[in-house]
Scaffold this motif. Structure first.
Motif, PDB file in Angstrom:
ATOM      1  N   LEU A  81       0.829  -1.196   0.000  1.00 17.23           N
ATOM      2  CA  LEU A  81       0.000   0.000   0.000  1.00 17.23           C
ATOM      3  C   LEU A  81       0.862   1.244   0.000  1.00 17.23           C
ATOM      4  O   LEU A  81       1.879   1.313   0.676  1.00 17.23           O
ATOM      5  CB  LEU A  81      -0.925   0.014   1.226  1.00 17.23           C
ATOM      6  N   GLY A  82       0.397   2.226  -0.766  1.00 13.88           N
ATOM      7  CA  GLY A  82       1.038   3.533  -0.808  1.00 13.88           C
ATOM      8  C   GLY A  82       0.168   4.545  -0.101  1.00 13.88           C
ATOM      9  O   GLY A  82      -0.397   4.274   0.966  1.00 13.88           O
ATOM     10  N   GLU A  83       0.008   5.674  -0.722  1.00 15.23           N
ATOM     11  CA  GLU A  83      -0.744   6.784  -0.148  1.00 15.23           C
ATOM     12  C   GLU A  83      -2.224   6.435   0.048  1.00 15.23           C
ATOM     13  O   GLU A  83      -2.828   5.768  -0.787  1.00 15.23           O
ATOM     14  CB  GLU A  83      -0.614   7.987  -1.078  1.00 15.23           C
ATOM     15  N   PHE A  84      -2.766   6.873   1.175  1.00 16.63           N
ATOM     16  CA  PHE A  84      -4.198   6.737   1.422  1.00 16.63           C
ATOM     17  C   PHE A  84      -4.911   7.686   0.480  1.00 16.63           C
ATOM     18  O   PHE A  84      -4.616   8.879   0.438  1.00 16.63           O
ATOM     19  CB  PHE A  84      -4.510   7.061   2.886  1.00 16.63           C
ATOM     20  N   ALA A  85      -5.855   7.171  -0.308  1.00 16.53           N
ATOM     21  CA  ALA A  85      -6.499   7.972  -1.345  1.00 16.53           C
ATOM     22  C   ALA A  85      -7.833   8.565  -0.931  1.00 16.53           C
ATOM     23  O   ALA A  85      -8.324   9.489  -1.563  1.00 16.53           O
ATOM     24  CB  ALA A  85      -6.683   7.130  -2.609  1.00 16.53           C
ATOM     25  N   GLY A  86      -8.442   8.040   0.135  1.00 18.12           N
ATOM     26  CA  GLY A  86      -9.700   8.614   0.575  1.00 18.12           C
ATOM     27  C   GLY A  86     -10.619   7.614   1.233  1.00 18.12           C
ATOM     28  O   GLY A  86     -10.425   6.402   1.149  1.00 18.12           O
ATOM     29  N   MET A  87     -11.621   8.179   1.901  1.00 22.81           N
ATOM     30  CA  MET A  87     -12.618   7.385   2.610  1.00 22.81           C
ATOM     31  C   MET A  87     -13.967   8.046   2.345  1.00 22.81           C
ATOM     32  O   MET A  87     -14.114   9.259   2.511  1.00 22.81           O
ATOM     33  CB  MET A  87     -12.274   7.408   4.106  1.00 22.81           C
ATOM     34  N   PHE A  88     -14.935   7.243   1.923  1.00 25.80           N
ATOM     35  CA  PHE A  88     -16.228   7.771   1.529  1.00 25.80           C
ATOM     36  C   PHE A  88     -17.350   6.894   2.067  1.00 25.80           C
ATOM     37  O   PHE A  88     -17.241   5.670   2.060  1.00 25.80           O
ATOM     38  CB  PHE A  88     -16.353   7.823  -0.001  1.00 25.80           C
ATOM     39  N   VAL A  89     -18.446   7.502   2.472  1.00 29.21           N
ATOM     40  CA  VAL A  89     -19.635   6.765   2.881  1.00 29.21           C
ATOM     41  C   VAL A  89     -20.464   6.496   1.626  1.00 29.21           C
ATOM     42  O   VAL A  89     -20.701   7.395   0.817  1.00 29.21           O
ATOM     43  CB  VAL A  89     -20.465   7.556   3.918  1.00 29.21           C
ATOM     44  N   GLY A  90     -20.861   5.247   1.467  1.00 25.59           N
ATOM     45  CA  GLY A  90     -21.660   4.856   0.315  1.00 25.59           C
ATOM     46  C   GLY A  90     -22.715   3.854   0.729  1.00 25.59           C
ATOM     47  O   GLY A  90     -23.022   3.703   1.911  1.00 25.59           O
ATOM     48  N   THR A  91     -23.259   3.147  -0.263  1.00 29.94           N
ATOM     49  CA  THR A  91     -24.285   2.143   0.008  1.00 29.94           C
ATOM     50  C   THR A  91     -23.944   0.845  -0.710  1.00 29.94           C
ATOM     51  O   THR A  91     -23.212   0.836  -1.707  1.00 29.94           O
ATOM     52  CB  THR A  91     -25.680   2.612  -0.448  1.00 29.94           C
ATOM     53  N   TYR A  92     -24.512  -0.240  -0.204  1.00 29.79           N
ATOM     54  CA  TYR A  92     -24.317  -1.567  -0.773  1.00 29.79           C
ATOM     55  C   TYR A  92     -25.628  -2.327  -0.622  1.00 29.79           C
ATOM     56  O   TYR A  92     -26.157  -2.423   0.485  1.00 29.79           O
ATOM     57  CB  TYR A  92     -23.188  -2.290  -0.021  1.00 29.79           C
ATOM     58  N   GLU A  93     -26.156  -2.830  -1.728  1.00 28.34           N
ATOM     59  CA  GLU A  93     -27.406  -3.602  -1.697  1.00 28.34           C
ATOM     60  C   GLU A  93     -27.066  -5.048  -1.378  1.00 28.34           C
ATOM     61  O   GLU A  93     -26.280  -5.676  -2.088  1.00 28.34           O
ATOM     62  CB  GLU A  93     -28.106  -3.531  -3.057  1.00 28.34           C
ATOM     63  N   PHE A  94     -27.642  -5.567  -0.287  1.00 29.36           N
ATOM     64  CA  PHE A  94     -27.350  -6.934   0.125  1.00 29.36           C
ATOM     65  C   PHE A  94     -28.570  -7.543   0.791  1.00 29.36           C
ATOM     66  O   PHE A  94     -29.138  -6.949   1.709  1.00 29.36           O
ATOM     67  CB  PHE A  94     -26.153  -6.949   1.090  1.00 29.36           C
ATOM     68  N   PHE A 141      -9.798   3.658   0.510  1.00 30.97           N
ATOM     69  CA  PHE A 141      -9.019   3.400  -0.704  1.00 30.97           C
ATOM     70  C   PHE A 141      -7.547   3.741  -0.500  1.00 30.97           C
ATOM     71  O   PHE A 141      -7.226   4.775   0.086  1.00 30.97           O
ATOM     72  CB  PHE A 141      -9.548   4.257  -1.859  1.00 30.97           C
ATOM     73  N   TRP A 142      -6.677   2.870  -1.039  1.00 28.92           N
ATOM     74  CA  TRP A 142      -5.239   3.110  -1.024  1.00 28.92           C
ATOM     75  C   TRP A 142      -4.678   2.928  -2.417  1.00 28.92           C
ATOM     76  O   TRP A 142      -5.102   2.024  -3.150  1.00 28.92           O
ATOM     77  CB  TRP A 142      -4.524   2.106  -0.118  1.00 28.92           C
ATOM     78  N   LEU A 143      -3.708   3.760  -2.773  1.00 30.27           N
ATOM     79  CA  LEU A 143      -2.910   3.481  -3.947  1.00 30.27           C
ATOM     80  C   LEU A 143      -2.063   2.270  -3.597  1.00 30.27           C
ATOM     81  O   LEU A 143      -1.684   2.091  -2.433  1.00 30.27           O
ATOM     82  CB  LEU A 143      -2.023   4.672  -4.291  1.00 30.27           C
ATOM     83  N   ALA A 144      -1.770   1.430  -4.566  1.00 35.99           N
ATOM     84  CA  ALA A 144      -1.014   0.220  -4.283  1.00 35.99           C
ATOM     85  C   ALA A 144      -0.112  -0.144  -5.452  1.00 35.99           C
ATOM     86  O   ALA A 144      -0.378   0.221  -6.602  1.00 35.99           O
ATOM     87  CB  ALA A 144      -1.967  -0.939  -3.984  1.00 35.99           C
ATOM     88  N   THR A 145       0.944  -0.877  -5.124  1.00 37.16           N
ATOM     89  CA  THR A 145       1.884  -1.384  -6.111  1.00 37.16           C
ATOM     90  C   THR A 145       1.943  -2.899  -5.974  1.00 37.16           C
ATOM     91  O   THR A 145       2.015  -3.412  -4.855  1.00 37.16           O
ATOM     92  CB  THR A 145       3.286  -0.792  -5.861  1.00 37.16           C
ATOM     93  N   ILE A 146       1.931  -3.584  -7.091  1.00 31.14           N
ATOM     94  CA  ILE A 146       2.087  -5.035  -7.067  1.00 31.14           C
ATOM     95  C   ILE A 146       3.554  -5.341  -6.817  1.00 31.14           C
ATOM     96  O   ILE A 146       4.430  -4.856  -7.537  1.00 31.14           O
ATOM     97  CB  ILE A 146       1.607  -5.663  -8.392  1.00 31.14           C
ATOM     98  N   THR A 147       3.819  -6.140  -5.776  1.00 33.50           N
ATOM     99  CA  THR A 147       5.201  -6.465  -5.426  1.00 33.50           C
ATOM    100  C   THR A 147       5.557  -7.918  -5.708  1.00 33.50           C
ATOM    101  O   THR A 147       6.743  -8.251  -5.756  1.00 33.50           O
ATOM    102  CB  THR A 147       5.475  -6.161  -3.936  1.00 33.50           C
ATOM    103  N   ALA A 148       4.573  -8.793  -5.848  1.00 39.61           N
ATOM    104  CA  ALA A 148       4.853 -10.202  -6.133  1.00 39.61           C
ATOM    105  C   ALA A 148       3.628 -10.857  -6.759  1.00 39.61           C
ATOM    106  O   ALA A 148       2.494 -10.498  -6.454  1.00 39.61           O
ATOM    107  CB  ALA A 148       5.232 -10.940  -4.845  1.00 39.61           C
TER     108      ALA A 148
END
Length: 166
Positions: free
Chosen positions: A88-101, A112-119
């Protein structure tokens, strides 16, 4: 109709305090952890294979387990959905949303985080996604969830210098 998780008495919609035992029940957002892998002005996206929002573009991520930190969930979900290890790199944000379940509209707290594939080599889990591609950050399509639309249009993502490690 809802019932008290402590004594089983009938209650109203959440938030509610049980008239029988005094237990207070709340409808709190469920936390998630999601990665945004960026390379050359593009981000890695997968097409959802299941509901809700099957067929829409999605980012690798999902719900936290029990007391799992959202950052740990993001790393775990990338491994489960893409078969790769990410850093994980920089924290990109946090948001309130909805999910139908299960017929309910639930609140979520998407992290959300920016990320780099390492393996590892990218191998999409067919239960999670039906297609995998790199999409332009400059003009992202409608994503499966509004929180993804919001984070992808944010300045942190557009100015990112995160690169995929091959």
């Amino acid at each position: 109709m809802r019932f008290c998780p402590r004594c089983g008495a009938q209650t109203g919609d959440l938030p509610a305090v049980c008239a029988a035992c005094g237990y207070a029940a709340y409808l709190n957002p469920r936390p998630t952890g999601t990665v945004i892998i960026v390379r050359d002005g593009r981000f890695l996206a997968m097409k959802r294979a299941r509901e809700p929002r099957a067929g829409f573009w999605d980012l690798p991520g999902g719900f936290c387990d029990g007391f799992e930190h959202p950052a740990d969930a993001a790393v775990r979900e990338a491994r489960e959905e893409l078969g790769v290890t990410v850093e994980l790199g920089e924290f990109a944000g946090m948001f309130v949303g909805t999910y139908e379940f299960q017929g309910e509209r639930l609140p979520v707290l998407d992290c959300f985080w920016l990320a780099t594939i390492t393996a590892g080599e990218i191998a999409l889990d067919p239960d999670e996604g039906s297609e995998l591609t790199w999409l332009p950050l400059s003009d992202p399509p409608e994503m499966a969830f509004s929180t993804m639309d919001r984070v992808l249009r944010g300045s942190i993502i557009r100015n990112s210098s995160v690169r995929l490690v091959s």
